[in-house]
Write an enzyme that holds these catalytic residues in place. Structure first.
Site, PDB file in Angstrom:
ATOM      1  N   ASN A   9       0.851  -1.190   0.000  1.00 36.05           N
ATOM      2  CA  ASN A   9       0.000   0.000   0.000  1.00 36.05           C
ATOM      3  C   ASN A   9       0.889   1.243   0.000  1.00 36.05           C
ATOM      4  OD1 ASN A   9      -1.964   1.952   0.352  1.00 36.05           O
ATOM      5  ND2 ASN A   9      -2.384   1.431   2.487  1.00 36.05           N
ATOM      6  N   TRP A  10       1.001   1.889  -1.155  1.00 36.77           N
ATOM      7  CA  TRP A  10       1.881   3.050  -1.275  1.00 36.77           C
ATOM      8  C   TRP A  10       1.344   4.274  -0.550  1.00 36.77           C
ATOM      9  CZ3 TRP A  10       3.535   3.246  -7.163  1.00 36.77           C
ATOM     10  CH2 TRP A  10       4.180   2.046  -7.497  1.00 36.77           C
ATOM     11  N   LYS A  11       0.060   4.276  -0.232  1.00 40.33           N
ATOM     12  CA  LYS A  11      -0.596   5.447   0.364  1.00 40.33           C
ATOM     13  C   LYS A  11      -0.358   6.670  -0.546  1.00 40.33           C
ATOM     14  CE  LYS A  11      -0.287   3.294   4.873  1.00 40.33           C
ATOM     15  NZ  LYS A  11      -0.108   3.454   6.328  1.00 40.33           N
ATOM     16  N   HIS A  97      -9.480   0.829   5.416  1.00 39.28           N
ATOM     17  CA  HIS A  97      -8.178   1.090   6.038  1.00 39.28           C
ATOM     18  C   HIS A  97      -8.360   2.043   7.207  1.00 39.28           C
ATOM     19  CE1 HIS A  97      -4.040   2.442   6.571  1.00 39.28           C
ATOM     20  NE2 HIS A  97      -3.666   1.359   5.912  1.00 39.28           N
ATOM     21  N   GLU A  99      -6.815   4.528   8.206  1.00 39.24           N
ATOM     22  CA  GLU A  99      -6.697   5.960   7.898  1.00 39.24           C
ATOM     23  C   GLU A  99      -7.983   6.489   7.280  1.00 39.24           C
ATOM     24  OE1 GLU A  99      -1.940   5.264   7.220  1.00 39.24           O
ATOM     25  OE2 GLU A  99      -3.240   5.575   5.491  1.00 39.24           O
ATOM     26  N   GLU A 169      -5.393  -5.004  10.941  1.00 36.75           N
ATOM     27  CA  GLU A 169      -4.507  -3.882  11.245  1.00 36.75           C
ATOM     28  C   GLU A 169      -4.599  -3.535  12.734  1.00 36.75           C
ATOM     29  OE1 GLU A 169      -4.448  -0.448   8.137  1.00 36.75           O
ATOM     30  OE2 GLU A 169      -6.525  -0.802   8.724  1.00 36.75           O
ATOM     31  N   GLY A 175       2.889   2.869  11.974  1.00 39.93           N
ATOM     32  CA  GLY A 175       3.625   4.120  11.974  1.00 39.93           C
ATOM     33  C   GLY A 175       3.969   4.658  13.351  1.00 39.93           C
ATOM     34  N   SER A 215       2.743  -2.809  10.312  1.00 41.54           N
ATOM     35  CA  SER A 215       4.178  -2.503  10.255  1.00 41.54           C
ATOM     36  C   SER A 215       5.052  -3.747  10.099  1.00 41.54           C
ATOM     37  CB  SER A 215       4.619  -1.716  11.504  1.00 41.54           C
ATOM     38  OG  SER A 215       3.962  -0.467  11.552  1.00 41.54           O
TER      39      SER A 215
END
Length: 253
Positions: A9-11, A97, A99, A169, A175, A215
């Site tokens: 996932n490059w975000k 996700h 976020e 997750e 992060g 992570s």
């Protein structure tokens, strides 16, 4: 036999040129994917068409969108529909996700709509679930994740569920420098699989892929992926470095 998957996932990172180089570097690494193993690139929207062209002649490599709209079409400026994604060759779509849940207030009900539209358009939802730190500290993570599954997935038929991948997750390990232990990851993955078994039966539970999304990196991927209920990973920062991403993919073996 359920699939083993590593999804990057490059975000909101990388330019088009940087993304193209990253994909080419991964493809040039001489990976020999075994049957049932998949590598997925989840690029930003503007790069999807280019990424599809780069991977199209490479078996085992697939393309994901990082999100899709909760409506079929219409006056929703800035949104991208499941039908649009399907039309450019997207295979998977990340939904739920942490976020998106936190920054854009996406509810379980909204995610259920997104999942329905994804499936209706031939996309495979990569459904994210997981708990924040305060829930983990209160030791109510199982109830929290069970509610996410129930409110976003349990309206699906067993046949529809075959096209869904789940990613766990632990939000507190994204992060933050914290990482769930392999034992913590296995415990939750086993719990999720047991929930699916209770709702859809043992066969459905055995066949659904459940990825770890907290992570993962080259230093812990082998230990995580060796857990019996961990079927790969949804990788964030480490997917932006070709050597790291390749090392994590190799950990599937």
């Amino acid at each position: 036999m359920r699939k083993k998957i590593v999804a990057g996932n490059w975000k909101m990172n990388l330019t088009l040129a940087q993304g193209e180089q990253l994909i080419n570097d991964v493809l040039a690494a001489g990976l020999h994917l075994q049957e049932g193993q998949e590598v997925v690139f989840a690029t930003p929207f503007p790069y999807l068409v280019k990424a599809k062209a780069l991977i199209k002649n490479n078996p085992g490599f697939f393309l994901a969108s990082q999100n899709s709209a909760s409506e079929k079409s219409g006056a929703y400026t800035g949104e991208v529909s499941a039908e649009m994604l399907q039309s450019v060759g997207v295979d998977y779509v990340i939904l739920g996700h942490s976020e998106r849940r936190e920054y854009f207030q996406e509810s379980n009900a909204v995610l259920a709509k997104k999942i329905d539209l994804a499936l209706a358009n031939g996309l495979k939802p990569l459904f994210c679930c997981g708990e924040p730190l305060e829930v983990r500290k209160a030791e109510t993570q199982n109830e929290y994740v069970a509610k996410q599954l129930e409110e976003s997935l349990y309206h699906l038929t067993a046949e529809q569920l075959k096209n869904v991948v789940i990613a766990y997750e632990p939000i507190w390990a994204i992060g933050t420098g914290l990482t769930a232990s392999a034992a913590q990851a296995q415990d939750m993955h086993a719990f999720i699989r047991a929930q699916i078994a209770a709702k859809y039966g043992r066969e459905a539970a055995l066949n659904i892929s459940i990825l770890y999304g907290g992570s993962a990196k080259p230093s812990n991927a082998v230990e995580l992926f060796s857990c019996p209920d961990v079927d790969g990973g949804l990788i964030g920062g480490a997917s932006l470095v070709a050597a790291d991403f390749v090392a994590i993919i190799k950990a599937l073996a």
